[in-house]
Design an enzyme around this catalytic site. Sequence first.
Site, PDB file in Angstrom:
ATOM      1  N   HIS A 299       0.826  -1.216   0.096  1.00 18.27           N
ATOM      2  CA  HIS A 299      -0.014   0.043  -0.044  1.00 18.27           C
ATOM      3  C   HIS A 299       0.819   1.242  -0.004  1.00 18.27           C
ATOM      4  CE1 HIS A 299      -3.726   2.485   1.274  1.00 18.27           C
ATOM      5  NE2 HIS A 299      -2.601   3.065   1.870  1.00 18.27           N
ATOM      6  N   GLU A 300       1.916   1.351   0.935  1.00 18.57           N
ATOM      7  CA  GLU A 300       2.635   2.468   1.032  1.00 18.57           C
ATOM      8  C   GLU A 300       3.776   2.576  -0.145  1.00 18.57           C
ATOM      9  OE1 GLU A 300       1.862   4.464   3.088  1.00 18.57           O
ATOM     10  OE2 GLU A 300       0.868   3.392   4.506  1.00 18.57           O
TER      11      GLU A 300
ATOM     12  N   HIS B  82       2.045   4.292  -3.012  1.00 14.28           N
ATOM     13  CA  HIS B  82       2.064   5.898  -2.846  1.00 14.28           C
ATOM     14  C   HIS B  82       3.139   6.295  -3.458  1.00 14.28           C
ATOM     15  CE1 HIS B  82      -2.011   6.223  -0.911  1.00 14.28           C
ATOM     16  NE2 HIS B  82      -1.659   5.699   0.075  1.00 14.28           N
TER      17      HIS B  82
END
Length: 270
Positions: A57-58, A61
Amino acid sequence: MAFDATRGARRVSPVFLALVAIMAVSLWAIWTDFSASPGFAVFLFVVSAWVVSLCLHEYAHARTALHSGDISIGAKGYLTLNPLAYTHALLSVVLPVVFVIMGGIGLPGGAVFIERHRIQGRWRHSAISAAGPLTNVLFAAVCTAPFWLHALDGVPEHVRYALAFLALLQVSAAILNLLPVPGLDGYGIIEPWLSYGVRRQIEPFAPFGLLAVFGFLWIPSVNDAFFHVIDSVLRVLGVSDWDTYWGQRLFRFWQGNPEIPDLGGYLITR
C-alpha cells in the site's frame, strides 16, 4: 538513473522478504495441515500477509509519487518495501496489526512523507492518494480469486477460511481509506480539486479524521451498516459470511481451535 541516486534505494528489504517467507511457510502449514494448531498457522499467515499488504500500500503511494515528480522518495527508503523505513511505523504497521487482532478490521495507515510541492497537476496528486487503496482492492481480488473463479475444489477448508478473513481485512481497509475524510486517502483524492479556502479550513482537522471514523464505528448502528457493506462486497466476490466467520475464529487461536462443522448449506451472519 532517471529516478534514484543509488541502486540500493530500490533494493527489496530483507525485512519484507522475511515477511513474504513467513506468509508462504504459514500458508504451506495450513494447506498441508502440518501445524498441530491450525489456528496459529492461520494467525501467522493473516498477520504476515496483512503487513505485506501494508508495505505494498505504502509502496504504491511512493512509487506513484516518484513517477509524478517527487525524486526524494528513493532516498527515504520507501521503495525498499521495508516497513521500518516508514515515517510513522506505529500508525502504519503496529496499530493496524493490533486492530486486526482486537477487532478484525483493516485499519488504514499513513506513512510515506511525500513532498507535494514537487508534483504538478491535480490528477497526479489524486493518483498518488488513490494508489494505496487500489492496492488493497487488488489484494482483495487476489485473495478471493478462488471464490469468484469457482476454483475451490481441492482447497483445504482452513485455507479457504484464512483467505476469506484476509479478504475481509483488505475490503474493510479499502473502504475506510476511500472515505472522503481528512487524513484518509479518499480525502487526498478529492483535495486537489477543492478551493484553497476550503482546504485551509479543513486542514486543522486532518490529524483527527481517522479517530473520528473509529469513533463513529463504535456506534452500533454505524458499525452494523459498515460491516453490511463489507459483507455485501464479499458476497459479490463469492465469499460468504460462513467463510469470514470461521476465518476469524481460526485466527483467534488463543480462544481455542474451533471444531468447524460441515458446511452443509449453513450461513453464519454477524
